[in-house]
Design a protein around this motif. Structure first.
Motif, mmCIF file in Angstrom:
data_model
loop_
_atom_site.group_PDB
_atom_site.id
_atom_site.type_symbol
_atom_site.label_atom_id
_atom_site.label_comp_id
_atom_site.label_asym_id
_atom_site.label_seq_id
_atom_site.Cartn_x
_atom_site.Cartn_y
_atom_site.Cartn_z
ATOM 1 N N ILE A 141 -6.332 8.593 9.286
ATOM 2 C CA ILE A 141 -6.206 7.555 8.263
ATOM 3 C C ILE A 141 -5.760 8.195 6.947
ATOM 4 O O ILE A 141 -6.328 9.192 6.510
ATOM 5 C CB ILE A 141 -7.545 6.831 8.042
ATOM 6 N N THR A 142 -4.750 7.612 6.324
ATOM 7 C CA THR A 142 -4.333 8.059 4.996
ATOM 8 C C THR A 142 -4.999 7.176 3.952
ATOM 9 O O THR A 142 -4.817 5.957 3.952
ATOM 10 C CB THR A 142 -2.802 7.986 4.837
ATOM 11 N N PHE A 143 -5.779 7.785 3.081
ATOM 12 C CA PHE A 143 -6.521 7.042 2.059
ATOM 13 C C PHE A 143 -5.875 7.272 0.705
ATOM 14 O O PHE A 143 -5.744 8.399 0.242
ATOM 15 C CB PHE A 143 -7.982 7.493 2.045
ATOM 16 N N ASN A 144 -5.473 6.196 0.050
ATOM 17 C CA ASN A 144 -4.743 6.261 -1.214
ATOM 18 C C ASN A 144 -5.513 5.460 -2.270
ATOM 19 O O ASN A 144 -5.476 4.237 -2.286
ATOM 20 C CB ASN A 144 -3.334 5.684 -1.016
ATOM 21 N N ASP A 145 -6.234 6.159 -3.155
ATOM 22 C CA ASP A 145 -7.034 5.520 -4.196
ATOM 23 C C ASP A 145 -6.134 5.249 -5.402
ATOM 24 O O ASP A 145 -5.773 6.160 -6.147
ATOM 25 C CB ASP A 145 -8.200 6.429 -4.583
ATOM 26 N N ALA A 160 -8.463 -0.037 -4.125
ATOM 27 C CA ALA A 160 -8.501 -0.355 -5.554
ATOM 28 C C ALA A 160 -9.867 -0.897 -5.942
ATOM 29 O O ALA A 160 -10.265 -1.979 -5.498
ATOM 30 C CB ALA A 160 -7.415 -1.379 -5.897
ATOM 31 N N HIS A 161 -10.579 -0.142 -6.745
ATOM 32 C CA HIS A 161 -11.853 -0.607 -7.301
ATOM 33 C C HIS A 161 -12.014 0.020 -8.684
ATOM 34 O O HIS A 161 -12.132 1.230 -8.805
ATOM 35 C CB HIS A 161 -13.022 -0.207 -6.413
ATOM 36 N N PRO A 162 -11.998 -0.799 -9.737
ATOM 37 C CA PRO A 162 -12.059 -0.259 -11.102
ATOM 38 C C PRO A 162 -13.433 0.272 -11.510
ATOM 39 O O PRO A 162 -13.559 0.916 -12.548
ATOM 40 C CB PRO A 162 -11.661 -1.455 -11.971
#
Length: 201
Positions: free
Chosen positions: A32-36, A9-11
């Motif tokens: 690795i599962t990356f979930n933005d 999480a980065h706005p």
């Protein structure tokens, strides 16, 4: 082999020197599962069923975010409020996450010295992260030591790349089938797994 999920999480990612470098490394670590979260839900309209499915499918859940105002960006709170439902994640019948590991990957503007009872912020990062560790406990998960990058405003590109490389090694270690997860809750920082005896890739 532990399955690792990173909820990112980065706005304002386009303005972040640190997380831009971290993501370049993370996305190249196998398994690795990356979930933005902001990319998935720009209007904060979180798909609870999708997120719960991801949690069930993974053993280690890491919340990656800048350390905004001693906490996380707004979508992380929204995610916790909606996804970790009573009767599913906690409560008498809420056992879906039992036995999993939960932690943080954070970047902080202040130095490590400033996050000390006698420092500028008056408390340690671990104390500020108490809501996350207590959330893990309530949901029958083990809270793992955070990976913290301190003093990001004073870092140059080479420093950031070094921190990103260390995180990459950590994630490789976590997802290695020979790695023993049990010591994780006893560490002060996640990077200490690279020094654990008998843990080899």
């Amino acid at each position: 082999m532990a399955r690792v999920l990173i909820n990112f999480a980065h706005p304002a990612l386009e303005k972040s020197r640190v997380h831009t470098q971290l993501l370049r490394v993370i996305k190249n670590v196998p398994g690795i599962t990356f979930n933005d979260l902001y990319e998935q839900y720009p209007d904060l309209d979180i798909n609870v069923a999708r997120e719960q499915k991801l949690l069930v499918e993974h053993d280690i859940i890491l919340m990656q975010h800048p350390f905004y105002w001693y906490s996380a960006p707004a979508i992380v709170k929204q995610w916790i409020d909606l996804v970790l439902e009573h009767g599913w994640a906690y409560g008498h019948t809420g056992k879906a996450l039992q036995g999993k590991y939960f932690g943080n990957i954070i970047s902080a503007g202040g130095s490590e010295k400033s996050y000390h009872p006698d420092g500028h912020h008056g408390h340690t990062v671990h104390e500020f992260l108490l809501p996350f560790s207590q959330t893990a406990k309530l949901c029958n998960m083990q809270y793992v030591a955070p990976y913290v990058i301190y003093g990001v405003h004073r870092q140059d590109t080479s420093d950031i790349k070094d921190d990103a490389a260390v995180l990459g090694q950590i994630l490789e270690r976590l997802s290695d089938k020979k790695f023993e997860l049990a010591p994780l809750p006893g560490l002060d920082y996640l990077n200490q797994i690279l020094q654990l005896p008998g843990q080899t890739l």
